[in-house]
Motif scaffolding. Sequence first.
Motif, PDB file in Angstrom:
ATOM      1  N   ALA A  40       3.046   7.459   5.765  1.00 30.26           N
ATOM      2  CA  ALA A  40       3.507   7.967   6.309  1.00 30.26           C
ATOM      3  C   ALA A  40       4.261   8.109   8.449  1.00 30.26           C
ATOM      4  CB  ALA A  40       4.707   8.685   6.393  1.00 30.26           C
ATOM      5  N   ILE A  41       2.390   8.263   8.242  1.00 28.40           N
ATOM      6  CA  ILE A  41       2.204   8.376   9.659  1.00 28.40           C
ATOM      7  C   ILE A  41       1.750   7.123   9.973  1.00 28.40           C
ATOM      8  CG2 ILE A  41       0.682   9.676  11.774  1.00 28.40           C
ATOM      9  CD1 ILE A  41       2.656  11.560  10.218  1.00 28.40           C
ATOM     10  N   ALA A  42       0.899   7.195   8.946  1.00 33.47           N
ATOM     11  CA  ALA A  42       0.368   5.102   9.467  1.00 33.47           C
ATOM     12  C   ALA A  42       1.749   4.443   9.733  1.00 33.47           C
ATOM     13  CB  ALA A  42      -0.705   4.442   8.360  1.00 33.47           C
ATOM     14  N   MET A  43       2.377   4.571   8.506  1.00 32.57           N
ATOM     15  CA  MET A  43       3.789   3.576   8.622  1.00 32.57           C
ATOM     16  C   MET A  43       4.215   2.508  10.550  1.00 32.57           C
ATOM     17  SD  MET A  43       7.080   3.318   6.353  1.00 32.57           S
ATOM     18  CE  MET A  43       7.634   4.742   7.083  1.00 32.57           C
ATOM     19  N   PHE A  44       5.388   4.670  10.351  1.00 29.30           N
ATOM     20  CA  PHE A  44       5.479   4.852  11.911  1.00 29.30           C
ATOM     21  C   PHE A  44       4.902   4.546  13.075  1.00 29.30           C
ATOM     22  CE2 PHE A  44       8.244   8.681  10.606  1.00 29.30           C
ATOM     23  CZ  PHE A  44       8.864   7.911  10.037  1.00 29.30           C
ATOM     24  N   ALA A  45       3.335   4.290  12.913  1.00 29.21           N
ATOM     25  CA  ALA A  45       2.260   4.132  14.217  1.00 29.21           C
ATOM     26  C   ALA A  45       2.488   2.854  14.753  1.00 29.21           C
ATOM     27  CB  ALA A  45       1.017   4.772  14.178  1.00 29.21           C
ATOM     28  N   TYR A  46       1.980   2.298  13.343  1.00 28.77           N
ATOM     29  CA  TYR A  46       1.967   0.777  13.122  1.00 28.77           C
ATOM     30  C   TYR A  46       2.749  -0.400  12.855  1.00 28.77           C
ATOM     31  CZ  TYR A  46      -3.047   2.209  13.952  1.00 28.77           C
ATOM     32  OH  TYR A  46      -4.223   2.856  14.420  1.00 28.77           O
ATOM     33  N   GLY A  47       4.060   0.219  12.067  1.00 27.49           N
ATOM     34  CA  GLY A  47       4.506  -0.068  11.295  1.00 27.49           C
ATOM     35  C   GLY A  47       4.167  -0.839   9.963  1.00 27.49           C
ATOM     36  N   ALA A  48       5.104  -1.800   9.318  1.00 29.24           N
ATOM     37  CA  ALA A  48       5.173  -2.019   8.369  1.00 29.24           C
ATOM     38  C   ALA A  48       5.760  -3.252   7.589  1.00 29.24           C
ATOM     39  CB  ALA A  48       5.199  -0.934   7.016  1.00 29.24           C
ATOM     40  N   VAL A  49       5.332  -3.878   6.977  1.00 28.40           N
ATOM     41  CA  VAL A  49       5.991  -4.977   6.368  1.00 28.40           C
ATOM     42  C   VAL A  49       6.769  -4.988   4.876  1.00 28.40           C
ATOM     43  CG1 VAL A  49       5.023  -6.830   8.418  1.00 28.40           C
ATOM     44  CG2 VAL A  49       3.569  -6.465   5.824  1.00 28.40           C
ATOM     45  N   GLY A  50       7.047  -5.499   4.715  1.00 30.66           N
ATOM     46  CA  GLY A  50       7.955  -5.878   3.266  1.00 30.66           C
ATOM     47  C   GLY A  50       6.721  -6.485   1.698  1.00 30.66           C
ATOM     48  N   GLU A  51       7.137  -5.879   0.797  1.00 25.92           N
ATOM     49  CA  GLU A  51       6.871  -6.490  -0.680  1.00 25.92           C
ATOM     50  C   GLU A  51       7.341  -7.046  -0.473  1.00 25.92           C
ATOM     51  OE1 GLU A  51       3.825  -4.334  -4.140  1.00 25.92           O
ATOM     52  OE2 GLU A  51       5.684  -3.757  -2.800  1.00 25.92           O
ATOM     53  N   ASN A  52       8.758  -6.653  -0.892  1.00 24.26           N
ATOM     54  CA  ASN A  52       9.970  -7.499  -1.908  1.00 24.26           C
ATOM     55  C   ASN A  52      11.002  -7.856  -1.493  1.00 24.26           C
ATOM     56  OD1 ASN A  52      11.218  -5.141  -2.615  1.00 24.26           O
ATOM     57  ND2 ASN A  52       9.403  -4.697  -4.137  1.00 24.26           N
ATOM     58  N   ASP A  53      11.811  -7.888  -2.504  1.00 23.14           N
ATOM     59  CA  ASP A  53      13.133  -8.429  -1.765  1.00 23.14           C
ATOM     60  C   ASP A  53      13.558  -6.766  -1.486  1.00 23.14           C
ATOM     61  OD1 ASP A  53      13.572 -10.703  -2.114  1.00 23.14           O
ATOM     62  OD2 ASP A  53      14.900 -10.995  -3.362  1.00 23.14           O
ATOM     63  N   ALA A  54      13.526  -5.787  -2.162  1.00 28.35           N
ATOM     64  CA  ALA A  54      14.461  -4.388  -1.744  1.00 28.35           C
ATOM     65  C   ALA A  54      13.509  -3.957  -0.187  1.00 28.35           C
ATOM     66  CB  ALA A  54      13.385  -3.698  -2.342  1.00 28.35           C
ATOM     67  N   ASP A  55      12.601  -4.903   0.402  1.00 30.00           N
ATOM     68  CA  ASP A  55      11.916  -4.313   1.419  1.00 30.00           C
ATOM     69  C   ASP A  55      12.609  -5.193   2.903  1.00 30.00           C
ATOM     70  OD1 ASP A  55      10.670  -2.559   0.302  1.00 30.00           O
ATOM     71  OD2 ASP A  55       9.045  -3.477   0.471  1.00 30.00           O
ATOM     72  N   GLY A  56      13.604  -5.939   1.999  1.00 26.81           N
ATOM     73  CA  GLY A  56      13.563  -7.200   3.054  1.00 26.81           C
ATOM     74  C   GLY A  56      13.530  -8.778   2.730  1.00 26.81           C
ATOM     75  N   GLY A  57      12.681  -8.579   1.760  1.00 24.31           N
ATOM     76  CA  GLY A  57      11.546  -9.998   2.031  1.00 24.31           C
ATOM     77  C   GLY A  57      10.493  -9.374   2.579  1.00 24.31           C
ATOM     78  N   ALA A  58       8.991 -10.403   1.463  1.00 25.01           N
ATOM     79  CA  ALA A  58       7.974 -10.149   1.534  1.00 25.01           C
ATOM     80  C   ALA A  58       7.456 -10.192   2.457  1.00 25.01           C
ATOM     81  CB  ALA A  58       7.064 -10.746   0.782  1.00 25.01           C
ATOM     82  N   GLU A 115       0.902  -1.128   0.280  1.00 27.14           N
ATOM     83  CA  GLU A 115       0.020   0.038  -0.270  1.00 27.14           C
ATOM     84  C   GLU A 115       1.060   1.545  -0.122  1.00 27.14           C
ATOM     85  OE1 GLU A 115      -3.689  -0.031  -0.583  1.00 27.14           O
ATOM     86  OE2 GLU A 115      -3.545  -2.366   0.084  1.00 27.14           O
ATOM     87  N   LEU A 116       2.192   0.994   0.352  1.00 25.25           N
ATOM     88  CA  LEU A 116       3.065   2.376   0.913  1.00 25.25           C
ATOM     89  C   LEU A 116       3.327   2.492  -0.869  1.00 25.25           C
ATOM     90  CD1 LEU A 116       5.301   1.857   3.547  1.00 25.25           C
ATOM     91  CD2 LEU A 116       3.030   3.515   3.265  1.00 25.25           C
ATOM     92  N   ARG A 117       3.973   1.756  -1.833  1.00 19.11           N
ATOM     93  CA  ARG A 117       3.942   2.141  -2.889  1.00 19.11           C
ATOM     94  C   ARG A 117       3.040   2.527  -3.682  1.00 19.11           C
ATOM     95  NH1 ARG A 117       7.491  -1.643  -2.078  1.00 19.11           N
ATOM     96  NH2 ARG A 117       9.614  -1.447  -1.915  1.00 19.11           N
ATOM     97  N   ASP A 118       1.635   1.993  -3.630  1.00 13.71           N
ATOM     98  CA  ASP A 118       0.362   2.596  -4.096  1.00 13.71           C
ATOM     99  C   ASP A 118       0.254   3.691  -4.216  1.00 13.71           C
ATOM    100  OD1 ASP A 118       0.171   0.115  -5.134  1.00 13.71           O
ATOM    101  OD2 ASP A 118      -1.524  -1.046  -4.022  1.00 13.71           O
ATOM    102  N   PHE A 119       0.063   4.187  -2.764  1.00 15.12           N
ATOM    103  CA  PHE A 119      -0.240   5.383  -2.308  1.00 15.12           C
ATOM    104  C   PHE A 119       0.787   6.183  -2.963  1.00 15.12           C
ATOM    105  CE2 PHE A 119      -2.671   3.866   0.870  1.00 15.12           C
ATOM    106  CZ  PHE A 119      -3.722   3.520   0.736  1.00 15.12           C
ATOM    107  N   ALA A 120       2.718   5.560  -2.802  1.00 11.93           N
ATOM    108  CA  ALA A 120       2.931   6.745  -3.455  1.00 11.93           C
ATOM    109  C   ALA A 120       2.696   7.243  -5.346  1.00 11.93           C
ATOM    110  CB  ALA A 120       4.555   6.072  -3.732  1.00 11.93           C
ATOM    111  N   GLU A 121       2.439   6.099  -5.915  1.00 11.09           N
ATOM    112  CA  GLU A 121       2.364   6.714  -7.033  1.00 11.09           C
ATOM    113  C   GLU A 121       0.856   7.401  -6.876  1.00 11.09           C
ATOM    114  OE1 GLU A 121       2.480   3.169 -10.535  1.00 11.09           O
ATOM    115  OE2 GLU A 121       2.165   2.528  -8.915  1.00 11.09           O
ATOM    116  N   ARG A 122       0.127   7.130  -6.687  1.00 12.69           N
ATOM    117  CA  ARG A 122      -1.304   8.043  -6.669  1.00 12.69           C
ATOM    118  C   ARG A 122      -0.177   9.322  -6.230  1.00 12.69           C
ATOM    119  NH1 ARG A 122      -6.915   6.353  -2.254  1.00 12.69           N
ATOM    120  NH2 ARG A 122      -7.859   8.325  -2.954  1.00 12.69           N
ATOM    121  N   PHE A 123      -0.257   9.163  -4.722  1.00 17.16           N
ATOM    122  CA  PHE A 123       0.253  11.243  -4.207  1.00 17.16           C
ATOM    123  C   PHE A 123       1.385  11.738  -5.222  1.00 17.16           C
ATOM    124  CE2 PHE A 123      -3.022   8.911  -1.055  1.00 17.16           C
ATOM    125  CZ  PHE A 123      -3.875   9.324  -1.750  1.00 17.16           C
ATOM    126  N   ASP A 124       2.267  10.930  -5.373  1.00 11.58           N
ATOM    127  CA  ASP A 124       3.237  11.373  -5.649  1.00 11.58           C
ATOM    128  C   ASP A 124       3.716  11.754  -6.733  1.00 11.58           C
ATOM    129  OD1 ASP A 124       3.785  12.706  -2.702  1.00 11.58           O
ATOM    130  OD2 ASP A 124       4.379   9.734  -2.582  1.00 11.58           O
TER     131      ASP A 124
END
Length: 444
Positions: free
Chosen positions: A194-212, A49-58
Amino acid sequence: MISRIDLRGRTLSTAELRRAIPRAELDVEAATGTVEPIIVAVRERGAVELRDFAERFDGVRPEYLRVPRAAIEAALAELDPELRAALELSAERVRAGHEAQLPKERTVLLAPGAEVRQRWIPVRRVGLYVPGGLALYPSSVVMNVVAAQVAGVEGLAVASPPQKDNEGLPDPTVLAACALLGVEEVYAVGGAQAIAMFAYGAVGENDADGGAGAELCAPVDVITGPGNIYVAAAKRAVRGVVGIDAEAGPTEIAILADATANADHVAADLISQAEHDPNAASVLVTDSESLVEAVEERLLERVAATKHSQRVRIALGGPQSAIVLVDDLEQGLAVVNAYAAEHLEIQTENAATVAERVRSAGAIFVGAYSPVSLGDYVAGSNHVLPTGGCAHFSSGLGVMSFMKSVQVIEYDEAALAAVTAPLVALSVSEDLPAHGEAAQARLR
C-alpha cells in the motif's frame, strides 16, 4: 506479571535514564530487505503485484483493488446506529480540535517597500493508511481523514488490507467511516504494498481496475497512518519520494503517579494499552510503594477478566513494560521526560501543574478522568502519535502534517537599493559576485 525497576537512591543522566527503561525492539532495518522487492514490484507492475501480495499476505485475492462506491455506501447503510453516532461524535470533536491548529498567514514589513509574507499551503494529495491486523481501526480513519480535510487537502485516498471474511474488501466499519467522512477513493491494499502504491502510483490489471494499463491510483504527496514493522520499513524506503508522518512502532503508555492515584484506574489504563499488541509497552513511574502493591493486585484481577488476557499478559510481562520506583516526583519527571512516551498520563496531586513541566510526550492526559482511551476516540485530539522516543523531536499527526510553509518575498526598487550594498558585500565574501551583480542590474 510486570517487572519492577528500582531507581531510588540513584543519580542518573538523561542518557542513563533512557537506557534504564527498555522499549520493545523495532528493527526497521531488518525489515527493509523484505519490503524493497515489494516496492520495486508494485512500482513496475502495479495491480498485478498488488493482487499477488494480497493473496500471499492477506489470504485473499481481491476482485476490486479500488473499492466500488456502492460497497462503501452499503457499509454505511448497514452500520450499527450506535457505532455511527460514536464515529460522528469522534469526527465532530476531532474536527473542532484540529481547526484550532490552523496556522495564520503573517506579513512582516521590514522597511517601506520590503515585505516577507508567510503562506501555508496544503499538499495536493495524501495517502492515508489504516491497518487491519490484530485490531481494525475505524477510529484511525477519523484521525487521518479529518486532519487532512481541515488542512485543506483536495485529494484523499485511504488504503486498508483486504479481509477474507468481507469478500476481499476492507473491514466494513472502516469503509463506513470513509463514507461518513465523504471519502470515495478507498483501496483494498495493505502492508508495504500500500505504501508503494501511494508513493509511485499503480496501473490497472483488468476491467475492474479501469482497464489494463490504465491509472489505478495516482501518486500522493504525503503518506500517513500507523502500521506494522513492514509498513514502517516501507515508509522509510519511500521517504524523500513522498513525505511521511512517522515510522510508528509498538504503542506505549507511561503513567506518572503518586500516592493519591487510584490503583484501579492505573491498572485499567496499563491493560488498555497492553491489549493493542504483545509488544505494547505499559510503564508506571511512581514514588509510592503502597500504590505499586495495590496496582499489582488489581492487575492480577483485571488481566484474568479482560477479553485479550493472553495478549495483555505477554505485553505486561515483556521487557518493554515495567513499574519504575523513584525517590520523588522530581525524579519521576526526569524519568518520563527521558522516556518521551507516546501517551503520558499524570495521575498525581496538582496534576495540571505537574503536566506543565513535561517536555517530551506525544500526548499528555491530565488527572484521574483523562484516560488514554479518551484520546483514542473522542477527546478531540489525534491518536496518531510519535513512538519509540520520537516525541523528543516530533509531534503527533495534525493539520501541519499536511501543510507546507512558503515564504513570499516582495521588495520595490527603493527597498532593494537600500540593501544592495550589504548584499554585494556578502556575495563577494562568499565568492559569488554574480549574486551581487543581479541586484545591481536592477538599480537605475
